[in-house]
Design an enzyme around this catalytic site. Sequence first.
Site, PDB file in Angstrom:
ATOM      1  N   HIS A 129       0.806  -1.232   0.000  1.00 58.40           N
ATOM      2  CA  HIS A 129       0.000   0.000   0.000  1.00 58.40           C
ATOM      3  C   HIS A 129       0.837   1.279   0.000  1.00 58.40           C
ATOM      4  O   HIS A 129       0.506   2.257   0.682  1.00 58.40           O
ATOM      5  CB  HIS A 129      -0.958  -0.004   1.184  1.00 58.40           C
ATOM      6  CG  HIS A 129      -2.042  -1.034   1.080  1.00 58.40           C
ATOM      7  ND1 HIS A 129      -2.479  -1.559  -0.119  1.00 58.40           N
ATOM      8  CD2 HIS A 129      -2.773  -1.656   2.049  1.00 58.40           C
ATOM      9  CE1 HIS A 129      -3.443  -2.439   0.112  1.00 58.40           C
ATOM     10  NE2 HIS A 129      -3.635  -2.528   1.414  1.00 58.40           N
ATOM     11  N   HIS A 199      -9.971   1.934   0.477  1.00 62.62           N
ATOM     12  CA  HIS A 199      -9.863   0.775   1.375  1.00 62.62           C
ATOM     13  C   HIS A 199     -10.938   0.804   2.471  1.00 62.62           C
ATOM     14  O   HIS A 199     -10.658   0.546   3.637  1.00 62.62           O
ATOM     15  CB  HIS A 199      -8.479   0.745   2.008  1.00 62.62           C
ATOM     16  CG  HIS A 199      -7.990  -0.630   2.368  1.00 62.62           C
ATOM     17  ND1 HIS A 199      -8.713  -1.494   3.167  1.00 62.62           N
ATOM     18  CD2 HIS A 199      -6.864  -1.299   2.027  1.00 62.62           C
ATOM     19  CE1 HIS A 199      -8.033  -2.618   3.314  1.00 62.62           C
ATOM     20  NE2 HIS A 199      -6.911  -2.532   2.618  1.00 62.62           N
ATOM     21  N   GLU A 340     -11.807  -3.643  -3.087  1.00 56.26           N
ATOM     22  CA  GLU A 340     -10.822  -2.633  -3.481  1.00 56.26           C
ATOM     23  C   GLU A 340     -10.564  -2.722  -4.985  1.00 56.26           C
ATOM     24  O   GLU A 340      -9.773  -3.540  -5.442  1.00 56.26           O
ATOM     25  CB  GLU A 340      -9.524  -2.836  -2.710  1.00 56.26           C
ATOM     26  CG  GLU A 340      -9.691  -2.917  -1.198  1.00 56.26           C
ATOM     27  CD  GLU A 340      -8.507  -3.585  -0.540  1.00 56.26           C
ATOM     28  OE1 GLU A 340      -7.358  -3.129  -0.736  1.00 56.26           O
ATOM     29  OE2 GLU A 340      -8.721  -4.600   0.165  1.00 56.26           O
TER      30      GLU A 340
END
Length: 374
Positions: A129, A199, A340
């Site tokens: 991420h 997210h 996502e």
Amino acid sequence: MFSCFIKIAVLLLFESIMDSNAKELISVMAWGSINGRSIEKYTLKNKAGQEVDVVTYGATITSIRTPDKQGNIADIVLGFDRIEDYLSNENPYFGATIGRVANRIKKGEFILNGKKYHVSKNAGQNTLHGGFKGWNSKIWNADVRADRLVLSLLSEDGDEGFPGAAIASVIFQLTANGELCIEMKVFVTNATPINLTNHSYFNLAGHNGTACELFRHTFMLNADRWTVTDSESIPTGEIRSVNGTVMDLRNSTILGDVINKVPGGDGYDHNFCLTTNNAKNELNLVAKVVHPTSGRYLEVFSNQPGVQFYTANFLPADSSKGIRGKNGCRYFKHAAFCLETQNYPDAVNHKNFPNSILEPGEVYQHTVIYKFGV
């Protein structure tokens, strides 16, 4: 030269929303500060009684309030009441905008134009991420234009090891028919991988719903393949059909009937390859989720080739160690799900995956719509 690039990029990012005449209400309030810089919370509302809260830290969705079939309003996303909690190591990216590259990069490295780049390794030997301080942990600039909230960010050259500077914007709009439209755009000064996602952790029974309630949800994913991963959740490069497996969610499926059958026995945390027409950058149906008890449903549409379906496997399982969230509620394993939308994980290292490199002069455009109803 660089300042000129920023000005042109921002104008282009905002161009598509300048002519809107809608009059939906967006309110704002102070929501604490970080190192002397104020954090703001914006609330988007519609006439159907739905509301969405977004804060400038991480371009993060902190609440989504929507009615059930009886008209009772519930907040259906996990999150915190205070900005301090979003800074905590316990925060598993609740509601955040993830970048510069969502999901994983194997060994935190990739080769681009003949040069090897090393980026932050914040998940063992891999990158997750965007690194230690990805876009989820940066303070975004805010602007309200008609019925839309526009958050923008400058990610400088070398940020977490990634090449080139990037100008990003995320545009949030809540429509009268219950669609939360999120439009993500990026310009860059040098070739660099870009892969954004939102997210949010959902539980259509309410953010304080249990795993038992989540298991009652039905899921349909418009995906005919998935990307196989190793023991560290890094793609091997193999793309496998869902036919005849627990990965086949093309027909509405009760989560509780299949979650314990997923390889590894811990739930879903997999990238599904969507059955889409991405050649024309069109919006396609990604998924539909229904909570029968409340009657609430969530439909997801996007122009991305993949979706990471995650069932909150890494939230605490111990009943005494749940993450303390909104209103003192404790969040536990399998008490939420994420959808996502994004490119395939580690796409920068797999030639058979969709391209993830954004070149100067190009525009990264990622649209996702979360539609809520009963």
